[in-house]
Scaffold this motif. Structure first.
Motif, PDB file in Angstrom:
ATOM      1  N   PRO A 297    -122.548  57.462  -1.094  1.00  0.00           N
ATOM      2  CA  PRO A 297    -122.759  58.413  -0.242  1.00  0.00           C
ATOM      3  C   PRO A 297    -122.158  58.541   1.145  1.00  0.00           C
ATOM      4  CG  PRO A 297    -124.642  57.462  -0.786  1.00  0.00           C
ATOM      5  CD  PRO A 297    -123.785  57.017  -1.709  1.00  0.00           C
ATOM      6  N   GLY A 299    -119.771  56.261   1.926  1.00  0.00           N
ATOM      7  CA  GLY A 299    -118.030  56.220   1.714  1.00  0.00           C
ATOM      8  C   GLY A 299    -117.506  57.601   1.716  1.00  0.00           C
ATOM      9  N   SER A 300    -118.187  58.466   0.741  1.00  0.00           N
ATOM     10  CA  SER A 300    -117.736  59.907   0.632  1.00  0.00           C
ATOM     11  C   SER A 300    -117.881  60.572   1.969  1.00  0.00           C
ATOM     12  CB  SER A 300    -118.666  60.402  -0.378  1.00  0.00           C
ATOM     13  OG  SER A 300    -118.541  61.306  -1.010  1.00  0.00           O
ATOM     14  N   LEU A 301    -118.905  60.673   2.615  1.00  0.00           N
ATOM     15  CA  LEU A 301    -118.994  61.429   3.628  1.00  0.00           C
ATOM     16  C   LEU A 301    -117.876  60.719   4.727  1.00  0.00           C
ATOM     17  CD1 LEU A 301    -120.123  63.480   5.646  1.00  0.00           C
ATOM     18  CD2 LEU A 301    -122.080  61.740   6.277  1.00  0.00           C
TER      19      LEU A 301
END
Lengths: 332, 332, 332, 332
Positions: A297, A299-301
């Motif tokens: 989550p 890393g994705s943001l």
């Protein structure tokens, strides 16, 4: 990609930072090794310095790049110039590639005049690009079919580290191939780490950069919040660095201008590691995480934030400009 | 809260770790200082140890807690027991409070039988709770109106650090009040840092914990992803820790079981700092960021993840169990 | 805030859109009701129109605002002007307030010359501001202590709906107070919905706006992605609107310029509902979610994105400019 | 993927829902068209119903699936059974495929005994799977090289819609191929929409599902928050649905048990669209967004949340169980 997780033995990895290799080179004798040409493809900001370091260590080089300016510059340094990757592979049994993205690697290796069209039996291919680990694995598979060997060996460290031969290489490949590659990589860096089978060099690289990308935004918003709450930024950095909030981004590369000297944040975010490049690396991490079904989550943001920053003109600034991007603009 | 950012001078903060204070105590002489009683309210896991450390240093204590068990325990250690915060404040001119949340602090200070109902002229109130900085500022305002002084002094360090008098105190208040408070706080910790005016102790605390909360989830998802990509976890941790991904969470408190010894992740996530407490601290950070209009995308997401973890039964586990929460369950 | 969740009966809520009220007014006779003055405090973009609609329905008004321009304008429309909220409350037994933020409401009600300093026994206070529900509850508590009644009645609908008496009111308060308030609110809007006890009007409002804020960014990034994948935006909107991706933001208020006529996105994002106001409402939602320990990951991220947009100069543009903020800039 | 954005004309797309086709079929006469066999590969939950609907409309079918149970079942319905995709392609000049993921499509089309090994000149290949649009484009390229035609035609609507021939098909391909495919697709669905060139059917599908995935989590957290704030869930849903928070997820498929009848949330989240499948679709959206350099912060976070839900045992439940996942557990 699924195969990557399943097929690799996880137990026997160890960090063999040149020790074993140093012994081997002593035995085999360096002069004879240097009789054969080394190929080098990709002579950009990083690759140019790396190639010159091989020349300095006594290796005869045959080089290729799409830019004539770059090949001419290496010619002046003593390299011979080839007309295609195929020509490099026909002249050299040890070849280093340093290219921007997965698509360039696929092109240089598999195109009609690519490396694989002429690669010799027993050639060692060392790809130092940061790319999708599944592409590394696909290249390795073809290499094996042709009787040659492939390692992925992405680097950590920037242009200055490339110039001064202070890079860290994270190598994925068999132990034998790692040992063979270390001879060349150690001329261009100070650490050559064996991470496991082919693809794990890329894996280690994108894992590190994902955590770096997260910590940098985290540090940026923490510094911004603390200053709005009335804290002096140097003092806040000191408190973080003596406490559990400490990270490389707060301690060595603080994104708030004026906290540290000699870092991009104190030089208008010039130099350093561009936001567009960080975005690309976090995109590789996201592709890997999606394929591996591993939730990331933060890393994705972080990926999305650097992407948005790039759209807003921060692509060429150092990635620590996240501090600037998140900051409330000063009232005039 | 808005006032906090505007009114505080940001320039003159400095870290004065006891040096100045040590000098002052030498001058004034310690015996006379210890003639007056010290009040202590809130004798839980942390407060109990802290109160005992004051007794060990020779201070007579008058204590209060809602739990008779806790006050009885301190009585055995030599403290006298009061029937209310008001009674404590009528007997002691230096009072320490250590309470769970903002609402308890408001209650203990402002209720009918609270501290402010009896506080004496010249009393020094030291609140070591981690709470909303605007509540600290409100308490300080009332204290001033009553002729007493208030500092916020939240701590960093856990139960063991409280027991061994190794806490770090982040103090918000005037320089004179900071100096006066240091006499008592230094008996319970090794570092007493002056952060600025009232509220900045809380600000420093929630900034540190926000960055910590972000880094821990970031490290957790990086370790998970790397392992799925075929990397050995100890090796991945080593690579991170010698590279730019390095942070306190990867280096000192790694969330992946087996990487480090003596940390909660290697003890089934027992002990340490509970996820529910981290959630509370990140909630304070979010309230502050919203009031300050400061964007904190990663801190905000971290808050939501710890909140969800708490709902899924991780509230009592150490917050490094984010690794477990994000991990794909093992196939049976 | 904790009390809000616990104390309210959740069963008996129902939507009583004026039906019951219409009957009541018929019985009691409208002329006698209109003999008493109605107070109105807060005459901005919304409040000005609302006050005029009360005048149009025959109510004598006594008004107050900090701006003389605004009070003068209402004077021309027939209202009498008071010098303070206290003066309004001393002259009127039914008072409407329409103010920007929680702090203004607290000021207008509780300051030295505020409503509560002169409020009469039996007065009905109707606050139409969008604020923190705990502030509504605190005002209601004080009102009760003074023998008066309070409802929160935030509105949905913009400036045009205010002008045309087409607002929707979401009312929190006892059934009796809801019925009494409906007489006045129905003069300014077309729907007056009873949501439950005091604070639930605010709760309904911030819930709706949180979901709206999420959907708008979701629609924006979907439209952007689809266009980059080669889809015509009008066609993509049609597919979404006949499928499960359909939402108010895709159907009625599409953020992509040119898809719909007469919406802010087709007018350079002018008019509509400003990003700064949406940021404020999502901040209220975040404060409520944190206090309620309810995870809101998407609402939380939406809040951060609108906050960042505000910092980048989108505060005064309609919130559908999220499409523009996320869009890759056009190559020149 | 990059080619997708660049090469496709964006202007001339239009929704041609069978009108043109209906005319064409009238002219050409249905009996002669039905003389040739139709191939069908992939007979799972969706594919089985779809194949039976083609039989019902009078088409002779030759089918293939790896499961003998599934082929036997179709045999009983009158289909002939082939031993491989290659055998299907050698017998039928119109072939429908309905497969779970990109990798299955690649296998069925390009393996040694795949469709392309025997495909005839002039064959029309219709792939109804939801997959990576770049894979659709790659298959189309090979088809062209072999003198056949390919359209991507992913479906919207679940198992019941497949059974009742009420699916919507989103078709990517040339106008001629779209017209030809409509003859068959219209037997299995009620809407056949032309989205543009090859790959745009997939693009429309993943765009819709991304927005759906976002709205569903948004609705879930809004319902949870509203209930904790004291609102009755049915009433909150009514308010949202008459306001700007309205979306398909709040109105037609509300995730809160008891608000609507006949939806998965009122049946313990059984049936419907599994969280694991939604996770897969959002993964496709993320891959596309990364390749297109299009920021999708909400879609990205939604992907991560569904991924985490899948890891926590929600993979087989309907994706509206996000409500349950985010809910605070009930106190016992």
């Amino acid at each position: 990609m699924a195969a990557l997780g399943r097929n690799i033995k996880r137990s026997a990895f160890s960090m063999q930072i040149l020790l074993k290799y140093e012994g081997r080179r002593a035995l085999s004798g360096s002069s004879s090794l240097r009789s054969g040409k080394v190929g080098f493809i990709g002579l950009g900001n990083m690759g140019g310095h790396m190639a010159r370091n091989l020349i300095k260590k006594g290796y005869p080089l045959v080089v290729y790049d799409v830019s004539n300016d770059l090949t001419n510059s290496l010619k002046e340094s003593g390299a011979s110039v080839a007309g295609s990757p195929a020509e490099v592979a026909s002249e050299a049994k040890n070849v280093v590639t340093m290219l921007p993205e997965s698509s360039h690697v696929q092109q240089v290796y598999t195109a009609d005049n690519g490396i694989f069209s002429t690669v010799q039996n027993g050639t060692l291919l060392m790809d130092c690009s940061t790319i999708d680990p599944t592409v590394s694995q696909a290249m390795s598979k073809i290499a094996q079919d042709k009787g040659s060997a492939f390692v992925d060996a992405p680097v950590s460290g920037g242009v200055n580290a490339a110039r001064d031969a202070l890079l860290t290489f994270m190598v994925g490949g068999t132990e034998a191939n790692y040992n063979a590659a270390s001879e060349y990589l150690s001329c261009m860096g100070k650490n050559v780490v064996h991470c496991g089978d082919v693809g794990t060099g890329q894996a280690a690289k994108i894992c590190n950069n994902m955590l770096l990308g997260i910590s940098m935004i985290g540090t940026s918003e923490t510094m911004n919040l603390g200053m709005k709450l009335g804290l002096d930024p140097k003092m806040l950095a000191k408190i973080l660095n003596m406490s559990s909030g400490r990270c490389w981004s707060s301690e060595v590369y603080n994104p708030c201008p004026g906290v540290l000297e000699g870092v991009p944040s104190s030089n208008d975010y010039k130099g350093g590691f561009g936001t567009a490049l960080m975005t690309k690396d976090l995109g590789l991490a996201q592709n890997a995480a999606t394929a591996m079904k591993s939730p990331t989550p933060m890393g994705s943001l972080a990926h999305q934030i650097y992407r948005t920053m790039t759209n807003h003109g921060f692509g060429g600034k150092d990635f620590s400009s996240a501090f600037l991007f998140l900051q409330e603009p000063k009232k005039k």
